[in-house]
Design a protein around this motif. Structure first.
Motif, short mmCIF file in Angstrom:
data_model
loop_
_atom_site.label_atom_id
_atom_site.label_comp_id
_atom_site.label_asym_id
_atom_site.label_seq_id
_atom_site.Cartn_x
_atom_site.Cartn_y
_atom_site.Cartn_z
N ILE A 67 0.86 -1.19 0.00
CA ILE A 67 0.00 0.00 0.00
C ILE A 67 0.90 1.24 0.00
O ILE A 67 1.82 1.34 0.82
CB ILE A 67 -0.91 0.03 1.25
CG1 ILE A 67 -1.73 -1.27 1.33
CG2 ILE A 67 -1.81 1.23 1.23
CD1 ILE A 67 -1.33 -2.16 2.47
N SER A 68 0.62 2.18 -0.89
CA SER A 68 1.49 3.36 -0.96
C SER A 68 0.75 4.58 -1.48
O SER A 68 -0.33 4.48 -2.06
CB SER A 68 2.70 3.08 -1.86
OG SER A 68 2.30 2.84 -3.20
N CYS A 105 2.38 -7.42 4.90
CA CYS A 105 1.96 -6.26 4.12
C CYS A 105 2.93 -5.11 4.34
O CYS A 105 3.64 -5.06 5.36
CB CYS A 105 0.54 -5.83 4.52
SG CYS A 105 -0.74 -7.05 4.16
N SER A 106 2.97 -4.16 3.41
CA SER A 106 3.83 -2.99 3.55
C SER A 106 3.02 -1.72 3.34
O SER A 106 2.13 -1.67 2.49
CB SER A 106 5.00 -3.04 2.56
OG SER A 106 4.55 -2.96 1.23
N PHE A 130 6.37 -0.78 7.83
CA PHE A 130 5.85 0.58 7.71
C PHE A 130 7.05 1.48 7.45
O PHE A 130 7.96 1.58 8.29
CB PHE A 130 5.14 1.01 9.00
CG PHE A 130 3.91 0.20 9.34
CD1 PHE A 130 2.64 0.72 9.14
CD2 PHE A 130 4.02 -1.07 9.88
CE1 PHE A 130 1.51 -0.01 9.46
CE2 PHE A 130 2.90 -1.82 10.21
CZ PHE A 130 1.64 -1.28 9.99
N ASN A 131 7.07 2.14 6.28
CA ASN A 131 8.27 2.89 5.89
C ASN A 131 7.91 4.23 5.27
O ASN A 131 6.92 4.34 4.54
CB ASN A 131 9.07 2.08 4.84
CG ASN A 131 9.51 0.73 5.36
OD1 ASN A 131 10.42 0.63 6.16
ND2 ASN A 131 8.85 -0.32 4.89
N VAL A 151 8.43 -4.23 11.24
CA VAL A 151 9.45 -3.18 11.23
C VAL A 151 8.78 -1.84 10.93
O VAL A 151 7.94 -1.73 10.02
CB VAL A 151 10.53 -3.48 10.17
CG1 VAL A 151 11.54 -2.33 10.10
CG2 VAL A 151 11.24 -4.79 10.49
N PHE A 152 9.21 -0.80 11.67
CA PHE A 152 8.74 0.56 11.48
C PHE A 152 9.97 1.44 11.27
O PHE A 152 10.84 1.52 12.14
CB PHE A 152 7.98 1.04 12.72
CG PHE A 152 6.78 0.18 13.08
CD1 PHE A 152 5.49 0.58 12.76
CD2 PHE A 152 6.95 -1.03 13.74
CE1 PHE A 152 4.40 -0.20 13.08
CE2 PHE A 152 5.86 -1.83 14.07
CZ PHE A 152 4.59 -1.41 13.74
#
Length: 251
Positions: A67-68, A105-106, A130-131, A151-152
């Protein structure tokens, strides 16, 4: 008659949304990507409104979804958000009274108050990332759930922000977080195990009748405080943190 309908998104699907588009569902969304064929939800141009799942009677399942570029709904709450006649959502992806599981998921490059907002629901976040987010990564309000193996990184607000919730957090990493890695408030209970929190404002902040139990946590280069306990709102009381096997270092 109530219809038991759901939206199925097959593996390998890419959905590109226009700048004014928002996906709204009152049934569960089953987005079932695979490692070799993920699902992508992104903008056709620079940004799009996001997703709302409202009052879904069954559990949504999101597997291997990327998702972006979400700008959000509401021009007051989001500098780049779309205008919906006064309607505002703080989250880019929002689940309201709708149980959900996210596996691998990202969430990336979103310009919303919360990249993911889950409200009054049961949830799971497993193996997610989450980036590069302008504000908070995950906001859970009155939720019960698990965050594990996630990871965040590059977070403009809080990595995990919880209110009125009961959540287990295990084997997570938060780095380059502008505000709090873990923020719990308004009578929230968390158990945090095996975490690395690096280059953050606060490591763990517990406030307003909340309790954080932490074990095997590394906090590296906290700019303001590794741990913070305080009362913020008058109608709540003091908070608590209990810690064991805690390491706080500058390197």
């Amino acid at each position: 008659m109530t219809l038991n309908l759901h939206l199925l998104i097959n593996s390998g699907t890419t959905l590109r949304f226009s700048a004014q588009a928002t996906l709204i569902s009152e049934g569960p969304i089953r987005a079932l990507g695979k490692p070799e064929a993920p699902i992508t939800l992104t903008a056709q141009g620079n940004s799009w409104g996001g997703v709302l799942v409202n009052g879904a009677p069954a559990r949504s399942e999101w597997h291997h979804v990327k998702i972006s570029k979400i700008a959000g709904v509401g021009v007051d709450g989001h500098s780049k958000g779309i205008d919906r006649a006064g309607w505002t959502l703080t989250g880019g992806i929002t689940f309201y009274y709708s149980p959900v599981s996210f596996l691998h998921c990202s969430f990336e490059q979103s310009d919303t108050e919360d990249a993911l907002n889950v409200i009054s629901s049961d949830f799971m976040i497993l193996g997610c990332s989450f980036n590069d987010l302008s504000s908070d990564a995950f906001d859970g309000d009155f939720v019960t759930g698990i965050i594990r193996d996630s990871v965040f990184a590059g977070i403009g607000g809080d990595a995990i922000d919880l209110s009125g919730s009961n959540v287990a957090i295990e084997n997570v990493e938060a780095r380059e977080v502008r505000d709090k890695a873990i923020s719990v408030g308004e009578n929230t209970w968390i158990e945090l195990k095996k975490a690395r929190l690096e280059d953050i404002g606060f490591g763990v902040a517990s406030k307003d009748l909340s309790e954080a139990r932490i074990d095997e946590v590394q906090i590296i280069r906290a700019r303001i405080a590794a741990l913070a306990v305080y009362q913020k709102k008058e109608n709540f009381g003091p908070a608590e943190i209990s810690a064991k096997n805690l390491q706080v270092t500058e390197t």
